[in-house]
Design a protein around this motif. Structure first.
Motif, PDB file in Angstrom:
ATOM      1  N   ASP A  95       0.826  -1.330   0.010  1.00 58.27           N
ATOM      2  CA  ASP A  95      -0.129  -0.146   0.130  1.00 58.27           C
ATOM      3  C   ASP A  95       0.876   1.124   0.091  1.00 58.27           C
ATOM      4  N   ASN A  96       0.936   1.999  -1.020  1.00 58.52           N
ATOM      5  CA  ASN A  96       1.579   3.272  -1.079  1.00 58.52           C
ATOM      6  C   ASN A  96       2.881   3.245  -0.705  1.00 58.52           C
ATOM      7  N   ASN A 142       5.466   5.353  -4.623  1.00 56.32           N
ATOM      8  CA  ASN A 142       4.155   5.348  -4.380  1.00 56.32           C
ATOM      9  C   ASN A 142       3.566   3.936  -5.093  1.00 56.32           C
ATOM     10  N   GLY A 151       4.472   3.799   3.524  1.00 54.99           N
ATOM     11  CA  GLY A 151       3.557   2.841   3.077  1.00 54.99           C
ATOM     12  C   GLY A 151       3.755   1.466   3.886  1.00 54.99           C
ATOM     13  N   ASN A 187       1.695   0.597  -5.551  1.00 54.06           N
ATOM     14  CA  ASN A 187       0.552  -0.126  -5.031  1.00 54.06           C
ATOM     15  C   ASN A 187       0.402  -1.692  -5.763  1.00 54.06           C
TER      16      ASN A 187
END
Lengths: 295, 261, 361
Positions: C9-10, C23, C60, C25
């Motif tokens: 996630d991120n 970033n 993240g 995902n």
């Protein structure tokens, strides 16, 4: 939300743990250097400002010890002579050692190992033994004189011991491996096909050496030269055993202040000056040559 | 360069120059002449018998060996720990710490000796074993650091990461992977530090005081006060010991190289 | 329980000023053969090192089997890694290498021996347990590295370009071997590679990574046939990447003018007239033919060069206005080799090209 976010606690503790581990690994060594070198050097520094008269030391914070180093010609002379000897021995080692290092680097397998071991054995043989052995070789009834007379080159034995020449021969002998080993490491890394390419492009052996081999092995040359120079200038045993009264070098002078005249304050001042001089020399040397190597 | 033949002849002469003193001492140790006349007219083992019957010589060799064992062990432990930190982690002042550990190599030995002399005077010690050992550790450190670092460098961090990936924590990784693989380097460092301590002259000479006599000091003082061919015999024994140690070192550093490839 | 083995996630990773992973995902299904494909320095190795725990993300969250492992140490994670240079322990035998992880878990000797033997069977090297690492060939070492990781029954096996050092034949053999092992045990594989043919051969899902970002994530056919960016089109396989401007959009049919030549291509959402765009046409989609249909591009071209490649011939040619194209033609029969300077008719169906609006960064 990105920049201002505080570091996560887990993340932080990882960094602290890492720092602890590094500190644990380094601290025994640092402690040793601190207790047995840095702290004692502080004592030496302190005593170098003491005065000494009639066998008695007084703590009176004087600069006269340092003044004496620079005013009494003997000490400048010894320094100058030591540096000159260092320079001469270094250049001799370089000129004598380079062809040998090149030969070792360009041989292979068993032969190379044999040549290396042949270099390493004298390298590590007791300094005292190797140095006094020159007395057997250079003495009036020694090996060299005997053979020179046998060959009819001389009629009466030469006086070789206790001369500057004997000291230089002894020093070259002691420090030659310190020159050859870094040179060897440097030449070994140099791809032999570069030398072949140079010759293929029309350079003769001498041109190839000066235009290709030497410039590319400069790191080895500078390392070897620095090691040999520093060690020669601070040598004690060789001038002590093979030199005459006029051949004393810096270390001999310092040693005799501590054990001959017992003038510890002055000896301390000499030691401090010598240490600063060496560190300065290495710093300047690194500044010049490391930049060149990296470029 | 030069021409192959010239280069080979030159190198042979250089090797002769390097070995001449060692050969001379060895030859004289078997020379029957009491005054070490050259060339020898006869050969004898008497001087070895003399040397071994001289308790001072035997004691000096034992003292040297004791000091060297203690100093080399300490230098190896301390130096290996430092080598792990310096070759495995990056941290602030990394270069400074590395240079600090290497410093005894470029600091004149006489300065180290003076420092230790000052320390023992300030502690009211009469020199002696502890100070001599402290000095020998100091001098051995940079050598251990260099040899062990080179070995660790050659290993790469891959195998350590592999151990961690397979479930070993940092301490387990060190003892199960790093240390066993660095072992040839560590032993090579130990042998080097031992040899350096065994042969050390100046620091010992200036800090030992009268009670502690190592073999280099003994040979040096015999040169002054006791002209006898048993010096040559004692020296040849020392040479033989050093050569044996160096061959041992070569063996371990070779082992070290082979295992990395 | 989640049906995903790995979730990012991120996730970002910065080294000083440099952003290695930007970033990212993605979610990886249980039992999937997932490839991270990209050029060297694209961030795929950093991604892998974050999943295995050798780097901590700057931002993240990483979850494995539903559990947040973002700041767990490598030895605390249910992942195992096959290293690029294998990193087999040279001081241990083959069996001891494989047993390394099991011994740390303090399993009984009997259990360890059983599982080591089982692994040696799986990688088809039974009975070699007592050999030294140095006695193995390159391909055998490869198998041992895989066995050493898999014996721990990880939730995820990561492989960092493990085949890069092998020669072509052995590499192809090991690709099939890896695929077989994966389907036998059903563990999730994350395979890091810069070799597109390797990723296409083995993967269920490929994530194409460029400059720290995922450019496209899909199965091999989609990645090859329907690339979503000029980078993907160019990085995977050979292509004619034609840069021009959208001249018209008419329902399903878009026309891009490239160096004065109108090229017909299937429309995509979000494109507009006047926009800069690329058309990607694979060289094998273009044929020598004179079809003149509305749904086809048809041109006359002059052959500049013909390169014989064995199973096919690669032709370089230019259109009248100078636009250069490359075409691959299978050498199915002996006849019909074009010669340099020859004028030819070429054609390709508009829906075989891919419209990629926007400029290449």
């Amino acid at each position: 939300m990105s920049g201002a976010m505080p570091m996560r606690p887990e993340y932080n503790s990882e960094a602290i743990q890492l720092r602890k581990r590094i500190a644990m690994l380094l601290s025994p060594g640092l402690l040793w250097l601190l207790v047995f070198f840095a702290l004692p050097m502080f004592f030496v520094l302190r005593s170098s400002f003491d005065s000494f008269a009639g066998g008695v030391m007084t703590s009176d914070f004087t600069l006269q010890n340092y003044a004496r180093i620079f005013t009494e010609p003997l000490y400048i002379q010894v320094l100058f002579k030591s540096l000159l000897t260092g320079l001469f021995v270094t250049v001799s080692c370089l000129v004598i050692g380079y062809p040998v290092a090149h030969l070792i680097a360009r041989s292979t397998g068993k032969k190379r190992n044999l040549l290396l071991i042949g270099l390493v054995i004298p390298f590590w043989t007791s300094l005292v033994v190797r140095t006094y052995a020159w007395k057997l070789l250079l003495g009036t009834n020694g090996v060299v004189n005997y053979h020179l007379m046998q060959l009819g080159i001389i009629d009466t034995p030469l006086r070789m011991l206790f001369t500057t020449g004997a000291v230089v021969v002894g020093l070259v002998h002691v420090f030659l491996p310190f020159m050859i080993l870094p040179l060897y490491a440097s030449i070994e890394k140099l791809d032999a096909s570069l030398e072949e390419a140079s010759q293929d492009l029309g350079a003769n052996a001498v041109q190839t050496f000066f235009k290709v081999t030497l410039p590319l092995t400069l790191p080895g040359v500078t390392t070897g030269c620095m090691l040999v120079f520093i060690m020669t200038v601070s040598s004690f045993l060789t001038p002590d055993l093979l030199g005459g009264a006029g051949n004393a070098m810096i270390s001999n002078i310092i040693q005799s202040e501590f054990f001959g005249t017992f003038n510890w304050p002055f000896g301390s001042a000499l030691a401090i000056s010598f240490l600063l001089f060496s560190l300065l020399f290495v710093a300047v040397y690194n500044k010049f040559f490391n930049r060149e190597q990296k470029g | 360069m030069l021409g192959r033949v010239t280069q080979k002849t030159w190198s042979m002469l250089v090797y002769l120059f390097l070995f001449a003193p060692i050969l001379a001492v060895t030859l004289m140790s078997f020379n029957a002449s009491r005054f070490s006349k050259y060339p020898p007219t006869g050969y004898t083992l008497d001087w070895y018998v003399d040397a071994f019957e001289d308790p001072a010589i035997v004691q000096a060799i034992l003292t040297s060996a004791f000091i060297a064992i203690v100093a080399a062990s300490l230098a190896t432990i301390i130096g290996t720990l430092a080598a792990v930190a310096i070759s495995r982690y990056s941290f602030r002042l990394h270069e400074f710490f590395r240079a600090t550990f290497m410093a005894p190599l470029i600091i004149p030995e006489v300065v180290i000796a003076v420092a230790l002399l000052a320390l023992s005077a300030n502690l009211n010690l009469q020199g002696g074993l502890p100070i001599v050992i402290a000095g020998h550790v100091l001098i051995g450190l940079p050598f251990v650091l260099t040899v062990v670092s080179a070995r660790l460098h050659g290993l790469g961090v891959d195998v350590e990461e592999a151990a961690m990936d397979l479930g070993a924590n940092e301490v387990q990784t060190f003892f199960k992977v790093t240390l066993p693989l660095a072992m040839p380097g560590v032993i090579a460092g130990l042998v080097l530090a031992f040899t350096i301590s065994f042969d050390n002259f100046l620091v010992t000479y200036m800090t030992a005081g009268s009670g502690t006599v190592t073999i280099p000091i003994k040979i040096y003082s015999m040169l002054r006060f006791e002209v006898s061919p048993k010096i040559h015999a004692a020296s040849t024994i020392v040479i033989a010991l050093t050569v044996a140690l160096m061959l041992l070192y070569q063996f371990f550093s070779r082992e070290s190289e082979e295992k990395t490839h | 329980m989640t049906k995903f083995d790995v979730e990012l996630d991120n996730v970002s990773k910065r080294f000083g000023e440099f952003t290695a992973v930007d970033n990212v995902n993605f979610k990886i299904n249980k039992g999937e053969f997932f490839s991270l494909l990209g050029p060297s320095g694209c961030g795929k190795t950093t991604l892998m090192r974050m999943i295995s725990g050798f780097e901590a993300p700057s931002e993240g969250t990483i979850r494995i089997s539903g559990k947040d492992v973002t700041h767990d140490r490598p030895y605390e994670r249910p992942t195992n890694l096959v290293f690029q240079h294998l990193a087999l322990f040279p001081h241990l035998t083959i069996a001891e290498n494989i047993a390394f992880g099991l011994r740390l878990k303090k399993l009984s000797n009997g259990e360890i021996d059983r599982r080591v033997d089982e692994m040696l069977e799986l990688v088809r090297l039974p009975g070699l347990g007592n050999r030294k690492i140095s006695q193995l060939s390159g391909g055998q070492k490869q198998r041992i590295a895989i066995a050493r990781a898999l014996v721990n029954r990880p939730a995820v096996l990561l492989l960092d370009e493990p085949l890069a050092a092998l020669d072509l034949k052995l590499r192809e053999q090991m690709q099939l071997e890896l695929k077989r092992i994966q389907s036998e045990i059903g563990t999730t594989f994350i395979y890091v590679t810069h070799d597109q043919s390797e990723a296409i051969t083995m993967s269920d899902v490929i994530a194409v990574v460029n400059k720290g970002k995922i450019e496209q994530m899909a199965d091999a056919t989609t990645i090859y046939e329907k690339p979503q960016s000029a980078f993907v089109a160019n990085f995977i396989g050979e292509t004619n990447l034609l840069e021009g401007e959208i001249a018209s959009i008419n329902g399903d049919a878009t026309v891009v003018v490239v160096e004065g030549v109108p090229i017909k291509v299937k429309s995509v959402a979000g494109a507009h007239v006047g926009q800069k765009a690329h058309v990607s046409v694979r060289p094998e989609k273009i044929i020598f033919d004179a079809i003149d249909a509305d749904s086809c591009n048809h041109f006359e071209a002059v052959i500049d060069n013909a390169i014989y490649m064995g199973n096919y011939t690669h032709y370089q040619m230019h259109l009248g206005q100078g636009l250069k194209l490359g075409i691959d033609v299978q050498n199915a029969t002996h006849c019909e080799r074009k010669s340099i300077g020859e004028s030819v008719h070429i054609a390709w169906s508009a829906d075989l090209g891919v419209l990629l609006p926007g400029e290449v960064q």
